[in-house]
Design a protein around this motif. Structure first.
Motif, PDB file in Angstrom:
ATOM      1  N   LYS A  17       0.630  -1.336   0.097  1.00  0.00           N
ATOM      2  CA  LYS A  17      -0.110   0.045  -0.021  1.00  0.00           C
ATOM      3  C   LYS A  17       0.882   1.380   0.027  1.00  0.00           C
ATOM      4  O   LYS A  17       0.330   2.140  -0.272  1.00  0.00           O
ATOM      5  CB  LYS A  17      -0.980  -0.199   1.071  1.00  0.00           C
ATOM      6  N   PHE A  18       2.103   1.231   0.495  1.00  0.00           N
ATOM      7  CA  PHE A  18       2.938   2.255   0.379  1.00  0.00           C
ATOM      8  C   PHE A  18       4.038   2.403  -1.000  1.00  0.00           C
ATOM      9  O   PHE A  18       4.514   3.241  -0.963  1.00  0.00           O
ATOM     10  CB  PHE A  18       3.789   2.361   1.450  1.00  0.00           C
ATOM     11  N   LEU A  19       4.205   1.264  -1.443  1.00  0.00           N
ATOM     12  CA  LEU A  19       5.183   1.109  -2.571  1.00  0.00           C
ATOM     13  C   LEU A  19       5.025   2.155  -3.648  1.00  0.00           C
ATOM     14  O   LEU A  19       5.892   2.846  -4.089  1.00  0.00           O
ATOM     15  CB  LEU A  19       5.340  -0.378  -3.198  1.00  0.00           C
ATOM     16  N   PRO A  20       3.779   2.266  -4.193  1.00  0.00           N
ATOM     17  CA  PRO A  20       3.664   3.338  -5.407  1.00  0.00           C
ATOM     18  C   PRO A  20       4.269   4.832  -5.171  1.00  0.00           C
ATOM     19  O   PRO A  20       4.943   5.295  -5.825  1.00  0.00           O
ATOM     20  CB  PRO A  20       2.284   3.149  -5.635  1.00  0.00           C
ATOM     21  N   GLU A  21       3.819   5.367  -3.919  1.00  0.00           N
ATOM     22  CA  GLU A  21       4.143   6.536  -3.369  1.00  0.00           C
ATOM     23  C   GLU A  21       5.538   6.501  -3.301  1.00  0.00           C
ATOM     24  O   GLU A  21       6.287   7.560  -3.639  1.00  0.00           O
ATOM     25  CB  GLU A  21       3.354   7.127  -2.244  1.00  0.00           C
ATOM     26  N   THR A  22       6.356   5.646  -2.534  1.00  0.00           N
ATOM     27  CA  THR A  22       7.596   5.549  -2.413  1.00  0.00           C
ATOM     28  C   THR A  22       8.398   5.579  -3.575  1.00  0.00           C
ATOM     29  O   THR A  22       9.385   6.260  -3.688  1.00  0.00           O
ATOM     30  CB  THR A  22       7.902   4.376  -1.442  1.00  0.00           C
ATOM     31  N   ILE A  23       8.080   4.607  -4.532  1.00  0.00           N
ATOM     32  CA  ILE A  23       8.997   4.495  -5.577  1.00  0.00           C
ATOM     33  C   ILE A  23       8.877   5.609  -6.382  1.00  0.00           C
ATOM     34  O   ILE A  23       9.818   6.199  -6.987  1.00  0.00           O
ATOM     35  CB  ILE A  23       8.357   3.300  -6.407  1.00  0.00           C
ATOM     36  N   GLN A  24       7.814   6.299  -6.502  1.00  0.00           N
ATOM     37  CA  GLN A  24       7.370   7.564  -7.170  1.00  0.00           C
ATOM     38  C   GLN A  24       8.301   8.730  -6.831  1.00  0.00           C
ATOM     39  O   GLN A  24       8.893   9.385  -7.592  1.00  0.00           O
ATOM     40  CB  GLN A  24       6.192   7.726  -7.568  1.00  0.00           C
ATOM     41  N   SER A  25       8.294   8.787  -5.566  1.00  0.00           N
ATOM     42  CA  SER A  25       9.199   9.807  -4.855  1.00  0.00           C
ATOM     43  C   SER A  25      10.756   9.535  -5.211  1.00  0.00           C
ATOM     44  O   SER A  25      11.716  10.814  -5.385  1.00  0.00           O
ATOM     45  CB  SER A  25       9.306   9.620  -3.423  1.00  0.00           C
TER      46      SER A  25
END
Length: 387
Positions: A17-25
């Motif tokens: 649930k956190f990966l998309p935002e983390t990777i995009q950052s």
């Protein structure tokens, strides 16, 4: 072989649930000359599908999948692929601001004596909203491996960037289930300085699933492992054989639930003087950890702390333990305020009961504004019970 200036190493376990935002950052950094190595440590959620979708659209991303083996194993698997001169660390649930890599790399290139740099983070909760707890930079000039507790050379690992050659000379991450970052920093200091940039360059997520904030059992483990890594630093400083961190030791420690049992396992490797220091240091570290986390020492912890203090009264009452004594008093006040009077009075020396009761009443009755005004008017000794 990578021609990038930075290799970014991230481990993940059930953080879909956190990966998309983390990777995009990471992908949105102003400095784009990097490779992102992500180690999936045996996730059972949708992490693999998310990682593959990002890797399919960006050839800078390398995915490694392994059986669940813990954070140290996962990070070391990623580090084994690194060839860039600089390595940035990243946790799967945190966020880097767009200029994080640019500013940290600029510092390392401008300061060749510095082997590792980090920054201050904002704190956010599980939903990404600002959290109430602020993280302040430690004064790295006060680092001591033999204080009570050890004053660690700590910089925020989620915002860490370091020189690969220094990391390799230091021996990388060792097999500690927690405090593996502090253990690394003690060893990195042999090869250069550490630095914290005085600005927020990312967000550190605090939530129930966080390794560092889950329970008092984790708090005990953090206290014990952090102090044994400091004892390891003491030994290296004195030219003595280092402590060996093995899977067998980790297994025994994980099976030990109480602070006393964890201490006894480690004491098998210690001299008499080391045993006394370690008992006091882990007692002090547990109370320090409780101050920042949502748990408090239980009756068994308190009994161990009191017995340790009783065996080492001259040291405990010396100037070396001012911080420790204040931590005892602070924990006692919290216990009293939260309805645990027996534990509170057990933890505090009888002669400090009046100070504990007075400060508990001071916190419980008066508003923050009034307490602040009184503190500004009264001598420190009247409020805290010492100079």
């Amino acid at each position: 072989m990578s021609g990038n200036r930075i290799d970014v190493v991230m481990s993940t376990y059930n953080c879909a649930k956190f990966l998309p935002e983390t990777i995009q950052s990471i992908l949105s950094q102003t400095l784009q000359d990097f490779r992102l190595i992500i180690v999936d440590d045996g996730s059972s959620d949708e992490s693999h599908e998310i990682l593959e979708s990002f890797a399919h659209t960006d050839n800078r991303i390398t995915i490694i999948t392994q059986k669940n083996s813990g954070i140290v194993s996962a990070v070391n698997a990623g580090l084994a692929l690194c060839t860039a001169p600089y390595i940035a660390r990243h946790d799967a649930d945190d966020i880097s601001d767009p200029d994080r890599f640019e500013k940290e790399l600029a510092w390392l290139e401008a300061n060749p004596d510095c082997v590792a740099v980090s920054s201050l983070p904002r704190t956010i909760d599980e939903r990404g909203a600002p959290a109430s707890k602020a993280i302040r930079a430690k004064d790295l000039s006060l680092v001591r491996d033999d204080s009570y507790p050890a004053n660690e050379p700590y910089i925020m690992q989620p915002m860490l960037m370091m020189r690969r050659d220094a990391l390799e000379k230091a021996g990388g991450y060792r097999k500690l289930p927690v405090a593996e970052d502090a253990d690394l920093y003690w060893r990195l200091r042999k090869f250069g300085s550490l630095h914290v940039l005085p600005e927020e360059l990312g967000a550190y997520r605090m939530h129930a699933g966080s390794i560092s904030s889950s329970s008092i059992i984790r708090g005990r483990q953090l206290a014990v492992w952090s102090q044994i890594s400091a004892l390891s630093a003491q030994r290296r400083r004195k030219g003595l054989p280092d402590i060996e961190f093995t899977d067998a030791l980790s297994g025994r420690m994980n099976a030990a639930g109480s602070l006393a049992d964890m201490y006894l396992i480690l004491a098998e490797q210690c001299s008499s003087d080391e045993k006394n220091w370690l008992a006091l240091a882990i007692s002090a570290k547990l109370l320090e950890t409780c101050y920042y986390r949502d748990y408090e020492p239980d009756r068994q912890d308190i009994r161990f702390i009191r017995e340790t203090i009783s065996r080492n009264l001259p040291v405990y009452h010396s100037s070396e333990c001012v911080v420790f004594r204040e931590a005892v008093l602070s924990a006692s006040i919290r216990l009293l305020i939260t309805g645990h009077p027996v534990d509170a009075f057990m933890l505090t020396e009888v002669r400090r009961w009046p100070v504990m009761a007075g400060r508990a009443a001071f916190r419980g009755i008066l508003s923050d504004r009034v307490r602040g005004w009184i503190k500004s008017c009264l001598p420190r000794k009247l409020i805290y019970g010492h100079k």
